[in-house]
Scaffold this motif. Structure first.
Motif, short mmCIF file in Angstrom:
data_model
loop_
_atom_site.label_atom_id
_atom_site.label_comp_id
_atom_site.label_asym_id
_atom_site.label_seq_id
_atom_site.Cartn_x
_atom_site.Cartn_y
_atom_site.Cartn_z
N LEU A 198 5.70 23.17 -6.79
CA LEU A 198 5.63 23.63 -8.18
C LEU A 198 4.29 24.25 -8.57
O LEU A 198 4.15 24.77 -9.67
N THR A 200 2.50 26.18 -12.11
CA THR A 200 1.96 25.11 -12.95
C THR A 200 0.54 25.46 -13.38
O THR A 200 -0.35 25.60 -12.55
N ASN A 201 0.35 25.60 -14.67
CA ASN A 201 -0.97 25.92 -15.19
C ASN A 201 -1.77 24.66 -15.47
O ASN A 201 -2.96 24.59 -15.16
N LEU A 203 -1.79 20.23 -15.51
CA LEU A 203 -1.22 18.97 -15.03
C LEU A 203 -1.85 17.81 -15.78
O LEU A 203 -3.07 17.65 -15.78
N GLY A 216 1.23 31.13 -14.63
CA GLY A 216 2.32 30.65 -15.45
C GLY A 216 2.65 31.49 -16.67
O GLY A 216 3.62 31.21 -17.37
N VAL A 267 5.39 25.42 -16.92
CA VAL A 267 3.97 25.74 -16.75
C VAL A 267 3.11 24.49 -16.93
O VAL A 267 1.91 24.52 -16.69
N HIS A 268 3.73 23.42 -17.36
CA HIS A 268 3.02 22.17 -17.59
C HIS A 268 3.78 21.03 -16.92
O HIS A 268 5.01 20.96 -17.00
N LEU A 269 3.05 20.15 -16.26
CA LEU A 269 3.64 18.97 -15.63
C LEU A 269 2.90 17.72 -16.05
O LEU A 269 1.67 17.74 -16.23
N SER A 327 7.87 22.18 -19.96
CA SER A 327 7.24 21.04 -19.31
C SER A 327 8.28 20.03 -18.85
O SER A 327 9.41 20.00 -19.35
N ILE A 352 -4.99 24.64 -10.51
CA ILE A 352 -4.32 23.95 -11.61
C ILE A 352 -5.36 23.19 -12.43
O ILE A 352 -6.22 22.49 -11.88
#
Length: 363
Positions: A112, A116-117, A119, A46, A69-71, A295, A145
């Motif tokens: 994703l 994605t770094n 979660l 990410g 990069v964030h979810l 995000s 992740i």
């Protein structure tokens, strides 16, 4: 010279000439991005998207060049507690109740996961009430992740959580006695939570290669702030990796008077304004929100909302199970929302009590 000071000295020739051109409040974006790159973290998942998103944030663009990069993914919006500030606990959540299926979760990660770094595997429900929670966590963790979750601790299976490969699990309590705990965790059983916490710590000891961080957090409120020292001692003795003193959120002056502690250092809100009958955050963002560039939040039914503040799903940008996510991410609804935040944030109710989130750290 410290490592941080060394990095700053390296970055200064790049950063300083640009600072005067950077919109107020967004200079941290460039500075942290530069520091992250200099630290040699550009190999991390990410990072390229983080840089591109930083550029978009600096320009206050409504379109984002980078991907999130964030979810935050909501496993379920069901909870067994009755926490009065939470929309679910208070019974005021105006969304259909339900849980995300394992297949739908895998679909999101497959779409994703490449950028994605980190979660956040929780939202406005108790994540472990989803029967597939451990398999979901494992599916994301196996793809590199970093998964973090927050739980009331009632339903945690110690062996399953450690074997899932989760990066961090935080047990949140409301007090160090059943009496103080249940003032906020209304239907909470403190003994059950602490037993599951202890079992998880013990299970981690059996897995010396486990990198899971076990956190215990105390939501510091008026009825339990006298227990802070006891809590910190307890967390150390039980062997938690971290002990957090969490500042409480409230949604009204009435809740503030009921729950906010005497000690101002645990306040997210402006004490002087509060005493005058106004509830507002200490650090109210003014026409900027970096989080919208890095995000997004996906509710259990696939609805994509801008951030974790939208528990009611009032600003649905699209549905990831029905649309291409990248069309949602830079679709007209999301772009219009970013334009609104960047020009007239004071009139967005969603932002009224938010202090901002900065930019996510890469793990």
């Amino acid at each position: 010279m410290s490592t941080y000071a060394t990095l700053v000295s390296i970055c200064s020739p790049i950063y300083t000439p640009l600072k005067k051109y950077i919109p107020e409040g967004l200079d941290r974006v460039l500075r942290i991005t530069l520091l992250t790159g200099v630290q040699g973290l550009s190999w991390q998942r990410g990072y390229g998207d983080l840089v591109l998103s930083s550029y978009s944030a600096l320009l206050k663009s409504d379109r984002v060049l980078g991907r999130p990069v964030h979810l935050t993914i909501e496993p379920t919006n069901i909870c067994d507690m009755g926490c009065p500030v939470c929309e679910t606990g208070a019974g005021i959540l105006n969304r259909e109740k339900g849980s995300m299926s394992l297949d739908n979760f895998k679909m999101i990660i497959d779409k994703l996961g490449g950028h994605t770094n980190t979660l956040f595997f929780y939202y406005v429900g108790e994540p472990f009430l989803n029967k597939n929670a451990y398999e979901m966590i494992s599916y994301a963790a196996q793809r590199g992740i970093f998964v973090s979750t927050c739980t009331n601790g009632h339903f945690v299976d110690a062996k399953a959580i450690i074997e899932s490969g989760i990066g961090e699990v935080s047990f949140q309590i409301g007090g160090m006695t059943q009496e103080t705990h249940e003032k906020y965790r209304v239907r909470g059983d403190l003994r059950k939570t602490l037993d599951n916490l202890a079992a998880t710590i013990e299970e981690k000891r059996k897995h010396p290669l486990s990198r899971t961080k076990i956190v215990v957090g105390l939501i510091v409120m008026k009825h339990n702030e006298h227990e802070v020292d006891y809590f910190l001692k307890f967390a150390q003795e039980i062997g938690a990796d971290y002990a957090n003193l969490d500042s409480p959120c409230v949604r009204s002056l009435e809740q503030g008077r009921q729950f906010l502690p005497q000690n101002d250092k645990y306040w997210l809100y402006d004490r002087k304004a509060f005493d005058k009958g106004i509830l507002r955050p200490c650090l109210a963002p003014h026409n900027h929100c970096e989080w919208l560039y890095y995000s997004t939040t996906i509710q259990w039914n696939g609805d994509v909302v801008p951030c974790c503040r939208d528990a009611q799903g009032e600003y649905i940008m699209g549905n990831i199970f029905e649309q291409d996510f990248y069309e949602i991410w830079n679709g007209e609804k999301f772009r219009e929302f970013r334009r609104k935040v960047n020009s007239d944030q004071k009139n967005l109710e969603l932002c009224r009590l938010c202090s901002g989130f900065g930019i996510p750290s890469l793990c």
